[in-house]
Design a protein around this motif. Structure first.
Motif, PDB file in Angstrom:
ATOM      1  N   TYR A 152    -104.790 -47.671  40.221  1.00 44.70           N
ATOM      2  CA  TYR A 152    -106.027 -48.287  39.760  1.00 44.70           C
ATOM      3  C   TYR A 152    -105.714 -49.690  39.268  1.00 44.70           C
ATOM      4  O   TYR A 152    -104.728 -49.891  38.560  1.00 44.70           O
ATOM      5  CB  TYR A 152    -106.625 -47.484  38.597  1.00 44.70           C
ATOM      6  CG  TYR A 152    -107.141 -46.131  38.988  1.00 44.70           C
ATOM      7  CD1 TYR A 152    -108.515 -45.900  39.086  1.00 44.70           C
ATOM      8  CD2 TYR A 152    -106.287 -45.073  39.256  1.00 44.70           C
ATOM      9  CE1 TYR A 152    -109.011 -44.648  39.438  1.00 44.70           C
ATOM     10  CE2 TYR A 152    -106.760 -43.818  39.615  1.00 44.70           C
ATOM     11  CZ  TYR A 152    -108.111 -43.617  39.701  1.00 44.70           C
ATOM     12  OH  TYR A 152    -108.591 -42.384  40.054  1.00 44.70           O
ATOM     13  N   TRP A 163    -112.341 -49.201  49.900  1.00 46.08           N
ATOM     14  CA  TRP A 163    -111.752 -48.545  48.743  1.00 46.08           C
ATOM     15  C   TRP A 163    -112.815 -48.200  47.711  1.00 46.08           C
ATOM     16  O   TRP A 163    -113.824 -48.906  47.591  1.00 46.08           O
ATOM     17  CB  TRP A 163    -110.726 -49.448  48.071  1.00 46.08           C
ATOM     18  CG  TRP A 163    -109.510 -49.768  48.874  1.00 46.08           C
ATOM     19  CD1 TRP A 163    -109.090 -49.147  50.004  1.00 46.08           C
ATOM     20  CD2 TRP A 163    -108.574 -50.796  48.590  1.00 46.08           C
ATOM     21  NE1 TRP A 163    -107.921 -49.730  50.452  1.00 46.08           N
ATOM     22  CE2 TRP A 163    -107.572 -50.744  49.599  1.00 46.08           C
ATOM     23  CE3 TRP A 163    -108.461 -51.750  47.595  1.00 46.08           C
ATOM     24  CZ2 TRP A 163    -106.499 -51.603  49.617  1.00 46.08           C
ATOM     25  CZ3 TRP A 163    -107.383 -52.613  47.614  1.00 46.08           C
ATOM     26  CH2 TRP A 163    -106.411 -52.527  48.610  1.00 46.08           C
ATOM     27  N   HIS A 182    -107.710 -47.605  44.099  1.00 45.14           N
ATOM     28  CA  HIS A 182    -109.008 -47.669  43.419  1.00 45.14           C
ATOM     29  C   HIS A 182    -109.076 -48.998  42.675  1.00 45.14           C
ATOM     30  O   HIS A 182    -108.084 -49.430  42.104  1.00 45.14           O
ATOM     31  CB  HIS A 182    -109.155 -46.552  42.377  1.00 45.14           C
ATOM     32  CG  HIS A 182    -109.170 -45.184  42.954  1.00 45.14           C
ATOM     33  ND1 HIS A 182    -110.332 -44.492  43.169  1.00 45.14           N
ATOM     34  CD2 HIS A 182    -108.159 -44.370  43.372  1.00 45.14           C
ATOM     35  CE1 HIS A 182    -110.049 -43.299  43.675  1.00 45.14           C
ATOM     36  NE2 HIS A 182    -108.744 -43.206  43.806  1.00 45.14           N
ATOM     37  N   SER A 235    -101.977 -42.483  43.709  1.00 46.18           N
ATOM     38  CA  SER A 235    -103.177 -43.272  43.411  1.00 46.18           C
ATOM     39  C   SER A 235    -102.760 -44.449  42.545  1.00 46.18           C
ATOM     40  O   SER A 235    -101.777 -44.368  41.806  1.00 46.18           O
ATOM     41  CB  SER A 235    -104.190 -42.444  42.622  1.00 46.18           C
ATOM     42  OG  SER A 235    -104.644 -41.348  43.373  1.00 46.18           O
TER      43      SER A 235
END
Length: 97
Positions: free
Chosen positions: A57, A91, A74, A55
């Protein structure tokens, strides 16, 4: 800051020190845009790891190259360009205040 937060590994811009003071110059590959991917892939290779299931961000269009590389991108309080891309790509978009 990383030490205070208990973070063992960081990827950051290296700064040149000349005559005991910061010169204002940077060293090596900058952890910015595509350079962030280069530095991350080098670190992953050294650690015998990969981006599988990763992941990431971000709030900035500057991180689009890395967001496109991970399985779970993200965006958080994204800038307008990143927001448009995230909406088109489907997203998750987070608004943190």
């Amino acid at each position: 800051i990383a030490e205070r937060l208990g973070i063992d590994e960081i990827l950051a811009i290296a700064l040149e020190v000349a005559h005991g003071v910061y010169s204002g110059n940077t060293l090596g590959t900058l952890t910015y845009r595509e350079g962030k991917i280069t530095r991350l892939l080098e670190w992953l290779d050294a650690e015998e790891e990969n981006l599988e299931g990763a992941s990431f961000y971000s709030d900035s269009r500057n991180d689009l190259p890395l967001l496109l590389k991970v399985d779970f991108p993200h965006v958080v309080n994204p800038d307008p360009v990143l927001l448009e891309h995230a909406e088109k790509a489907g997203w998750p978009i987070h608004t943190w205040k």
